[in-house]
Write an enzyme that holds these catalytic residues in place. Sequence first.
Site, PDB file in Angstrom:
ATOM      1  CG  ASP A  97      -2.101   1.088   1.095  1.00  0.00           C
ATOM      2  OD1 ASP A  97      -3.041   0.865   1.838  1.00  0.00           O
ATOM      3  OD2 ASP A  97      -2.241   1.851   0.183  1.00  0.00           O
ATOM      4  CB  SER A  98       0.561   4.146  -1.661  1.00  0.00           C
ATOM      5  OG  SER A  98      -0.862   4.648  -1.435  1.00  0.00           O
ATOM      6  N   GLY A 108      -1.216   5.923   1.543  1.00  0.00           N
ATOM      7  CA  GLY A 108      -2.526   6.814   1.554  1.00  0.00           C
ATOM      8  C   GLY A 108      -3.237   6.536   2.698  1.00  0.00           C
ATOM      9  N   GLY A 139     -11.077   4.453   0.049  1.00  0.00           N
ATOM     10  CA  GLY A 139     -12.014   5.006   0.711  1.00  0.00           C
ATOM     11  C   GLY A 139     -13.155   4.405   1.360  1.00  0.00           C
ATOM     12  CG  ASP A 149      -5.860  -4.952   2.628  1.00  0.00           C
ATOM     13  OD1 ASP A 149      -6.580  -4.376   1.822  1.00  0.00           O
ATOM     14  OD2 ASP A 149      -5.535  -4.745   3.537  1.00  0.00           O
ATOM     15  CB  CYS A 202     -11.502 -25.994  11.229  1.00  0.00           C
ATOM     16  SG  CYS A 202      -9.998 -25.025  10.633  1.00  0.00           S
ATOM     17  CB  CYS A 233      -6.584 -25.519  10.050  1.00  0.00           C
ATOM     18  SG  CYS A 233      -6.588 -24.928  12.116  1.00  0.00           S
ATOM     19  CB  CYS A 249      -9.078 -27.470  14.135  1.00  0.00           C
ATOM     20  SG  CYS A 249      -9.400 -25.658  14.276  1.00  0.00           S
ATOM     21  CG  HIS A 262      -8.798 -21.296  13.372  1.00  0.00           C
ATOM     22  ND1 HIS A 262      -9.499 -22.563  12.771  1.00  0.00           N
ATOM     23  CD2 HIS A 262      -9.850 -20.529  13.586  1.00  0.00           C
ATOM     24  CE1 HIS A 262     -10.633 -22.266  12.795  1.00  0.00           C
ATOM     25  NE2 HIS A 262     -10.928 -21.151  13.300  1.00  0.00           N
TER      26      HIS A 262
HETATM   27  C1  LIG Z   1     -10.222  -6.034  14.168  1.00  0.00           C
HETATM   28  O1  LIG Z   1     -10.554  -5.524  12.887  1.00  0.00           O
HETATM   29  C2  LIG Z   1      -9.549  -4.319  12.766  1.00  0.00           C
HETATM   30  O2  LIG Z   1      -8.889  -3.804  13.915  1.00  0.00           O
HETATM   31  C3  LIG Z   1      -9.862  -3.430  11.453  1.00  0.00           C
HETATM   32  C4  LIG Z   1      -8.808  -2.373  11.254  1.00  0.00           C
HETATM   33  C5  LIG Z   1      -9.339  -1.359  10.112  1.00  0.00           C
HETATM   34  C6  LIG Z   1     -10.016  -2.008   9.066  1.00  0.00           C
HETATM   35  C7  LIG Z   1     -10.446  -1.175   8.034  1.00  0.00           C
HETATM   36  C8  LIG Z   1      -9.215  -1.085   7.036  1.00  0.00           C
HETATM   37  N1  LIG Z   1      -9.785  -0.281   5.930  1.00  0.00           N
HETATM   38  C9  LIG Z   1      -9.425   0.269   4.953  1.00  0.00           C
HETATM   39  N2  LIG Z   1      -7.956   0.061   4.897  1.00  0.00           N
HETATM   40  C10 LIG Z   1      -7.617   0.843   3.682  1.00  0.00           C
HETATM   41  C11 LIG Z   1      -6.423   0.959   3.040  1.00  0.00           C
HETATM   42  C12 LIG Z   1      -6.290   2.019   2.227  1.00  0.00           C
HETATM   43  N3  LIG Z   1      -5.221   2.255   1.280  1.00  0.00           N
HETATM   44  C13 LIG Z   1      -5.055   3.444   0.461  1.00  0.00           C
HETATM   45  N4  LIG Z   1      -4.087   3.793  -0.074  1.00  0.00           N
HETATM   46  N5  LIG Z   1      -6.126   3.979  -0.065  1.00  0.00           N
HETATM   47  C14 LIG Z   1      -7.777   3.728   0.493  1.00  0.00           C
HETATM   48  O3  LIG Z   1      -8.435   4.400   0.337  1.00  0.00           O
HETATM   49  C15 LIG Z   1      -7.716   2.584   1.815  1.00  0.00           C
HETATM   50  C16 LIG Z   1      -8.887   2.443   2.046  1.00  0.00           C
HETATM   51  C17 LIG Z   1      -8.768   1.496   3.357  1.00  0.00           C
HETATM   52  N6  LIG Z   1      -9.648   1.149   3.970  1.00  0.00           N
HETATM   53  C18 LIG Z   1     -10.712  -3.235   9.280  1.00  0.00           C
HETATM   54  C19 LIG Z   1     -10.503  -4.107  10.484  1.00  0.00           C
HETATM   55 ZN   LIG Z   2      -8.867 -24.811  12.300  1.00  0.00          ZN
END
Ligand SMILES: COC(=O)c1ccc(CCNc2nc3cc4nc(N)[nH]c(=O)c4cc3[nH]2)cc1
Ligand SMILES: [Zn+2]
Length: 370
Positions: free
Chosen positions: A91-92, A94, A214, A264, A302, A304, A307, A333
């Site tokens: 990822d950049s 951003g 976003g 991701d 599961c 894995c 498990c 897991h």
């Molecule tokens: C327990 O779960 C957690 O802690 C947890 C934390 C954060 C997210 C959300 C992550 N969301 C997200 N990641 C991102 C990464 C991104 N990278 C770029 N460059 N531009 C984007 O516009 C962008 C939007 C995103 N939205 C989901 C889960």
């Molecule tokens: Zn498992």
Amino acid sequence: MKFEVIKFSEKTRARRGKIFTFHGEIDTPVFMPVGTQASVKTMAPHELEELGAKIILGNTYHLYLRPGHKLIEEAGGLHKFMNWRGSILTDSGGYQVFSLGELREIREEGVTFRSHIDGSIHFISPEISIEIQNSLGADIIMCFDECIPYPSTYEYVKNSVERTTRWAQRCKKHHKKSEQALFGIVQGGLFEELRKKSAKDITDLDFEGYAVGGLSVGEPKQEMYKVLDYTVPLLPENKPRYLMGVGSPDALFEGVIRGIDMFDCVLPTRIARHGTVFTKKGKLVVRNAKYAKDFSPLDPECDCYVCKNFSRAYIRHLLNAGEILGLRLTTYHNLHFLLKIMEEIRKAIEGDYLLELKEEFFKKFGYEDE
Ligand SMILES: COC(=O)c1ccc(CCNc2nc3cc4nc(N)[nH]c(=O)c4cc3[nH]2)cc1
Ligand SMILES: [Zn+2]
């Protein structure tokens, strides 16, 4: 990088595809485990390979701050540095710069921020982000964008989207290493008109793949799905589509059905470290006292390694005793659970039963039907 659609789903927008990078083949739809600081937390590379992971994520923001992209370049690049033989997407910055760094200023030129590690001041621009990602040597790199916070006003989103497009042009101009595929990122908040404008402007720049950015920033899930409904069809069919930051089981199904190929999320690995695991019958908080004498596996269904070899009681004990093995077992897991869902989804697209699979999974997991 090459992308091939092997089969289009008949009743949904889902596609079964393959991405070919210098580091191997990736079957899509794919879930990418997040390895922010050059490690998928608690997992060794051979375990990720055992789990069937073919591509993982790295973060420009984190690796630039620590240990530094120049050090990683001297080590021979991120693959060599972390000894990961599969593919990597970085990822950049951003998102991290806006979410982690203490933002100081966003200007046309770039962003000034304070490091969340030692408070030092840094500046990152589209050109600098591309240079860092070139040093890291990921197979797929992302444009430097602004991940617009939710909620934001129409005015703010409009100006930000236009700047993100100008930044994307600068990224494309600055990116020279053809062995690294550059993906564009579509923004636009929850405004349909701005999403459509961003999709057009970003696809006009012609990238090797396109991310929908976003999202997964606190908006209601139904809102995210609506954005996908009208944005994904504007992205070229012959290029991969990547939904950033998405990863709960329901969102994976909903995203695939709407034409997303890549996902991701830190969710599976982060909740694992907090003692919550996925099972076919929903989430289970294994550190809960009620599992103290539960000698059954995390998920009886599961197959894995975890498990097959350990009980809820034992894993609960490890977590409560602060034993690092506990974190490793819940992480292993949870990653297996999500990677397995993606494998079942890929088969379901091939056999045209994706909606039936979703129905069955949601019912058993306990997702109420909308
Ligand atoms: C327990 O779960 C957690 O802690 C947890 C934390 C954060 C997210 C959300 C992550 N969301 C997200 N990641 C991102 C990464 C991104 N990278 C770029 N460059 N531009 C984007 O516009 C962008 C939007 C995103 N939205 C989901 C889960
Ligand atoms: Zn498992």
